[in-house]
Design an enzyme around this catalytic site. Sequence first.
Site, PDB file in Angstrom:
ATOM      1  N   ASP A 181      10.286  -0.958   8.343  1.00 13.08           N
ATOM      2  CA  ASP A 181       9.150   0.035   8.652  1.00 13.08           C
ATOM      3  C   ASP A 181       9.497   1.572   8.249  1.00 13.08           C
ATOM      4  OD1 ASP A 181       6.685   0.563   9.974  1.00 13.08           O
ATOM      5  OD2 ASP A 181       7.817   0.829  11.900  1.00 13.08           O
ATOM      6  N   HIS A 182       8.429   2.049   7.646  1.00 12.91           N
ATOM      7  CA  HIS A 182       8.640   3.459   7.323  1.00 12.91           C
ATOM      8  C   HIS A 182       9.722   3.696   6.228  1.00 12.91           C
ATOM      9  CE1 HIS A 182       5.816   4.136  10.553  1.00 12.91           C
ATOM     10  NE2 HIS A 182       5.568   5.282   9.991  1.00 12.91           N
TER      11      HIS A 182
ATOM     12  N   HIS B  61       1.641   0.800   2.073  1.00 15.45           N
ATOM     13  CA  HIS B  61       0.493  -0.182   2.773  1.00 15.45           C
ATOM     14  C   HIS B  61       0.864  -0.163   4.266  1.00 15.45           C
ATOM     15  CE1 HIS B  61      -0.888  -2.075  -0.991  1.00 15.45           C
ATOM     16  NE2 HIS B  61       0.442  -1.919  -1.602  1.00 15.45           N
TER      17      HIS B  61
ATOM     18  N   HIS C 194       6.025   1.318  -1.790  1.00 22.71           N
ATOM     19  CA  HIS C 194       6.844   0.551  -2.855  1.00 22.71           C
ATOM     20  C   HIS C 194       5.965   0.984  -4.180  1.00 22.71           C
ATOM     21  CE1 HIS C 194       3.895  -3.213  -2.984  1.00 22.71           C
ATOM     22  NE2 HIS C 194       3.071  -2.116  -3.082  1.00 22.71           N
TER      23      HIS C 194
ATOM     24  N   GLU D 170      -0.934  -7.721   2.845  1.00 24.99           N
ATOM     25  CA  GLU D 170      -0.701  -6.394   2.281  1.00 24.99           C
ATOM     26  C   GLU D 170      -2.242  -5.420   2.647  1.00 24.99           C
ATOM     27  OE1 GLU D 170       1.320  -5.433  -1.624  1.00 24.99           O
ATOM     28  OE2 GLU D 170      -0.609  -5.663  -1.982  1.00 24.99           O
TER      29      GLU D 170
ATOM     30  N   HIS E  90       3.171   4.215  -3.788  1.00 20.58           N
ATOM     31  CA  HIS E  90       1.826   4.115  -2.807  1.00 20.58           C
ATOM     32  C   HIS E  90       2.369   3.363  -1.625  1.00 20.58           C
ATOM     33  CE1 HIS E  90       1.743   0.226  -4.794  1.00 20.58           C
ATOM     34  NE2 HIS E  90       1.106  -0.183  -3.971  1.00 20.58           N
TER      35      HIS E  90
ATOM     36  N   CYS F 179      -0.763  -0.188  -9.066  1.00 18.90           N
ATOM     37  CA  CYS F 179       0.331  -0.479  -8.122  1.00 18.90           C
ATOM     38  C   CYS F 179       1.522  -0.208  -8.784  1.00 18.90           C
ATOM     39  CB  CYS F 179       0.325  -1.868  -7.737  1.00 18.90           C
ATOM     40  SG  CYS F 179      -1.078  -2.402  -6.683  1.00 18.90           S
TER      41      CYS F 179
HETATM   42 NI    NI Z   1       1.185  -2.034  -3.235  1.00 25.75          NI
END
Ligand code: NI
Length: 134
Positions: free
Chosen positions: A77-78, A39, A14, A123, A37, A33
């Site tokens: 996911d992904h 997580h 995100h 996260e 990037h 952020c």
């Molecule tokens: Ni983040």
Amino acid sequence: MIYITRREHFSASHVLENINLSKEKNIELFGKCNNFHGHNYYIEVTLAGIPHPDSSYVMDLKKLKEIITNEILNKVDHKFLNELEMFRNVIPTTENMAMIFWKILSEKINVDNVKLYSVRIYETEKNFVEYRGE
Ligand code: NI
């Protein structure tokens, strides 16, 4: 009341950005952020209920796993969260993720003896958010 929890994992990327604010303000608010990037998230879904007289289960955890997989994991996911329909006009912070996932899951889980109690999103190992629908 008995509480049961299923924990699942997904990876997603995100950017935290408020498009109504300047670049400088976004950097002030979101820091690193504000860059693209990813997580490794964990989601924990907790149900509250009364064990069913036939099975003594609040809900078969296999069934809860299926609901989380179909309704959440298969969609995020992904994926790049900012591009998903569920995050349209929403900054994909962990807070907003917990609230949006709650809404999606609550429509699938409210059956007779069981209620969605909480959605927790981790996260990082140290940061997590919990939403109870209030
Ligand atoms: Ni983040």
